[in-house]
Design an enzyme around this catalytic site. Structure first.
Site, mmCIF file in Angstrom:
data_model
loop_
_atom_site.group_PDB
_atom_site.id
_atom_site.type_symbol
_atom_site.label_atom_id
_atom_site.label_comp_id
_atom_site.label_asym_id
_atom_site.label_seq_id
_atom_site.Cartn_x
_atom_site.Cartn_y
_atom_site.Cartn_z
ATOM 1 N N GLN A 111 35.423 52.935 39.573
ATOM 2 C CA GLN A 111 35.359 52.007 41.005
ATOM 3 C C GLN A 111 34.250 52.344 41.664
ATOM 4 O O GLN A 111 33.691 51.538 42.414
ATOM 5 C CB GLN A 111 36.866 52.354 41.404
ATOM 6 C CG GLN A 111 37.248 51.030 42.357
ATOM 7 C CD GLN A 111 37.608 49.874 41.448
ATOM 8 O OE1 GLN A 111 38.484 50.165 40.544
ATOM 9 N NE2 GLN A 111 37.240 48.723 41.695
ATOM 10 N N LYS A 114 31.263 50.420 40.484
ATOM 11 C CA LYS A 114 31.494 49.087 40.416
ATOM 12 C C LYS A 114 31.365 48.685 41.884
ATOM 13 O O LYS A 114 30.718 47.477 42.161
ATOM 14 C CB LYS A 114 32.947 48.862 39.778
ATOM 15 C CG LYS A 114 33.373 47.381 39.678
ATOM 16 C CD LYS A 114 34.941 47.158 39.494
ATOM 17 C CE LYS A 114 35.637 47.966 38.393
ATOM 18 N NZ LYS A 114 36.674 47.342 38.064
ATOM 19 N N LYS A 126 41.574 54.895 43.317
ATOM 20 C CA LYS A 126 42.489 54.118 42.483
ATOM 21 C C LYS A 126 43.950 54.668 42.721
ATOM 22 O O LYS A 126 43.884 55.914 43.094
ATOM 23 C CB LYS A 126 42.161 54.255 41.127
ATOM 24 C CG LYS A 126 42.521 53.332 40.121
ATOM 25 C CD LYS A 126 41.832 51.937 39.984
ATOM 26 C CE LYS A 126 42.447 50.782 39.274
ATOM 27 N NZ LYS A 126 41.355 49.675 39.112
ATOM 28 N N GLY A 165 45.772 45.274 43.352
ATOM 29 C CA GLY A 165 46.473 45.191 42.032
ATOM 30 C C GLY A 165 45.801 45.569 40.950
ATOM 31 O O GLY A 165 44.721 45.833 41.341
ATOM 32 N N ASP A 166 46.666 46.024 39.851
ATOM 33 C CA ASP A 166 45.678 46.260 38.522
ATOM 34 C C ASP A 166 46.941 46.048 37.607
ATOM 35 O O ASP A 166 47.867 45.656 37.806
ATOM 36 C CB ASP A 166 45.163 47.803 38.682
ATOM 37 C CG ASP A 166 44.287 48.007 37.411
ATOM 38 O OD1 ASP A 166 43.337 47.847 37.398
ATOM 39 O OD2 ASP A 166 44.902 48.784 36.324
ATOM 40 N N ASN A 240 46.611 38.916 34.213
ATOM 41 C CA ASN A 240 45.632 38.305 35.242
ATOM 42 C C ASN A 240 44.197 37.942 34.845
ATOM 43 O O ASN A 240 43.930 36.834 34.813
ATOM 44 C CB ASN A 240 45.695 39.221 36.495
ATOM 45 C CG ASN A 240 44.821 38.418 37.468
ATOM 46 O OD1 ASN A 240 43.661 38.943 37.812
ATOM 47 N ND2 ASN A 240 45.178 37.511 38.341
ATOM 48 N N SER A 377 38.180 40.958 46.466
ATOM 49 C CA SER A 377 38.899 41.682 47.481
ATOM 50 C C SER A 377 38.178 42.111 48.802
ATOM 51 O O SER A 377 38.759 42.081 49.886
ATOM 52 C CB SER A 377 39.455 43.002 46.940
ATOM 53 O OG SER A 377 40.588 42.830 46.074
#
Ligand code: NDP
Ligand code: 2IT
Length: 445
Positions: A111, A114, A126, A165-166, A240, A377
């Site tokens: 993350q 990213k 995370k 979310g994840d 999703n 986000s």
């Protein structure tokens, strides 16, 4: 070059034993950035790499709750605040029985880079729990989320750490967690993203990861002189990311023919009817198997792994980590797949990535290809700070622009470092350099 990788990895493995997914994610980044460190002694002197592999903070906590039968349940909660060099920690929460520290740390590490690639000001983090929302009632999920947030709330904040979310965390879970945060802190802030539209959520956040993935692949296809028209596409998962990747690919003329869940996969050669999938997965919370009851021409196969034997031109792994191994990659290559892009985080094993590169398959790595979700986000955070909402088209336009920027950054970095066409190296270097410059500027903290 390999001395550098081996030396750092040795410490990481010794300090974080029994965390294979974390080691895997670190190794890939180290291998990509070794030439950067060789060229930039000031980064080595400041021990930027040694620092970036060590989370700034890790929180592990007990999550007790009571099920519908009145029985006490105990889960484990995690939040790893990995790096705040370029902004508040940002990253999703995963609720799945397989969640452990290794999984959360690999996700948090990915993350960091990213989020840097998105060009928005967000650090990396995370979290999650080994709680399984599957088969639980809404009230059980609510009680779990409230208990989870009763500890998490003291570690997060709109300028500190902003979860989303994840896997296993969607609109329902975010709503319950947001309510509890608001009650505990007596504040109404943008502390979570992926919120409902009626209480501060951004239009297009639901669609963003899947749409962004498709925008990224558009560029990969363009570089081969082609586009989505009539391309056969296989997408794993039916959550999703998979649903909205299917939607956008279909709008661009692709023929999406297969989707899956952890039990098995469906093939519909007439093209997946997404309304049916949305009903089964988003409303009824059912299984992908139920699709064949509505569409007699479709077939269901037990076991999710064989989805990669379905011939396709484009493959979008969008379920979970390490779902494409060497064998699956070889099957895709044999069936003349031309492009693979990762909707999920680290869905391809290192051996699979090697197979794709050797075969000349265009490969879009997760931290670039699925960055549209977290980028949007960040757009939700911006809207919350301004206390206003942009229209869907505005958010989607910005998302599209961000995905184009990410693609360009990956290509540019891969070319600068002599690895033209290798977007793994490009993404790792471009993401790392942005974080490294910020860490260097901020001193030893
Ligand atoms: P969802 O919970 O909505 O859907 C997950 C899907 O993947 C389900 O179909 C699920 O099947 C399947 N799946 C999960 N675990 C496994 C497993 N161990 N084996 C096989 N199938 C599995 O999650 P998302 O769609 O949000 O996330 C999918 C992937 O995308 C994850 O890797 C996530 O980290 C990544 N991602 C998500 C983003 C987002 O914004 N949501 C952003 C960027 C990446 P089943 O129902 O049987 O469990
Ligand atoms: O893996 C990811 O990028 C996400 N699950 C989205 C994180 C976010 O903060 O939107």
């Amino acid at each position: 070059m390999s001395t550098f990788v081996d030396r750092i990895l040795e410490t990481v493995v010794a300090r974080n034993p029994a965390e294979p997914e974390f080691h895997q994610a670190v190794r890939e980044v180290l291998e990509s950035i070794a030439p950067v460190i060789a060229k930039r002694p000031e980064l080595a002197r400041a021990k930027i790499v040694e620092r970036v592999v060590e989370p700034e903070r890790q929180v592990i906590f007990r999550v007790p709750w009571v099920n519908d039968k009145g029985e006490v349940q105990i889960n484990r909660g995690f939040r790893v605040e990995f790096n705040s060099a370029i902004g508040p920690y940002k990253g999703g929460l995963r609720f799945h029985p397989s969640v452990n520290l290794s999984i959360i740390k690999f996700l948090g590490f990915e993350q960091i880079f990213k989020n840097a690639l998105t060009t928005t000001p967000i650090g990396g983090g995370k979290g999650g729990s080994d709680f399984d929302p599957k088969g639980k009632s809404d009230l059980e999920v609510m009680r779990f989320c409230q208990s989870f947030m009763s500890e998490l709330f003291r570690h997060i904040g709109p300028d500190t750490d902003v979860p989303a979310g994840d896997i296993g965390v969607g609109g329902r879970e975010i709503g319950f967690m947001y309510g509890q945060y608001k009650k505990l802190t007596n504040t109404f802030t943008g502390v979570l993203t992926g919120k409902g539209l009626s209480y501060g959520g951004s239009l297009a956040r639901t669609e963003a990861t899947g749409y962004g993935l498709v925008y990224f692949v558009t560029r990969m296809l363009q570089s081969r002189g082609t586009d989505w028209k009539n391309k056969s596409v296989v997408i794993s998962g039916s959550g999703n990311v998979a649903i909205y990747a299917t939607e956008r690919a279909q709008q661009l003329g692709a023929r999406v023919i297969a989707l899956s869940d952890s039990n098995g996969y469906i093939v519909d050669n007439d093209g997946i009817k997404l309304d049916t999938v949305k009903r089964i997965k988003e409303i009824e919370r059912g299984r992908i198997k139920e699709y064949v009851a509505a569409h007699k021409t479709a077939k269901y196969y037990d076991g999710c792994q064989d989805i990669w034997t379905v011939p396709c031109e484009v493959a979008l792994p969008s379920a979970t980590q390490n779902e494409i191994d060497r064998k699956a990659a070889e099957a895709l290559v044999k069936n003349k797949c031309i492009a693979v892009a990762e909707g999920a985080n680290m869905p391809s094993t290192p051996e699979a990535v090697e197979v794709f590169h050797n075969a000349g398959v265009s490969f879009g790595p997760a931290k670039a290809a699925n960055a549209g979700g977290v980028a949007t986000s960040a757009l939700e955070m911006a809207q919350n700070s301004m206390r206003l909402n942009w229209p869907f088209e505005e958010v989607d336009r910005r998302l599209h622009q961000i995905m184009n920027d990410i693609y360009d950054q990956c290509v540019a970095a891969s070319e600068t470092y002599g690895a033209k066409g290798n977007l793994v190296i490009g993404a790792n270097i471009a993401g790392f350099l942005k974080v490294a410059e910020a860490m260097l500027a901020q001193g030893v903290v």
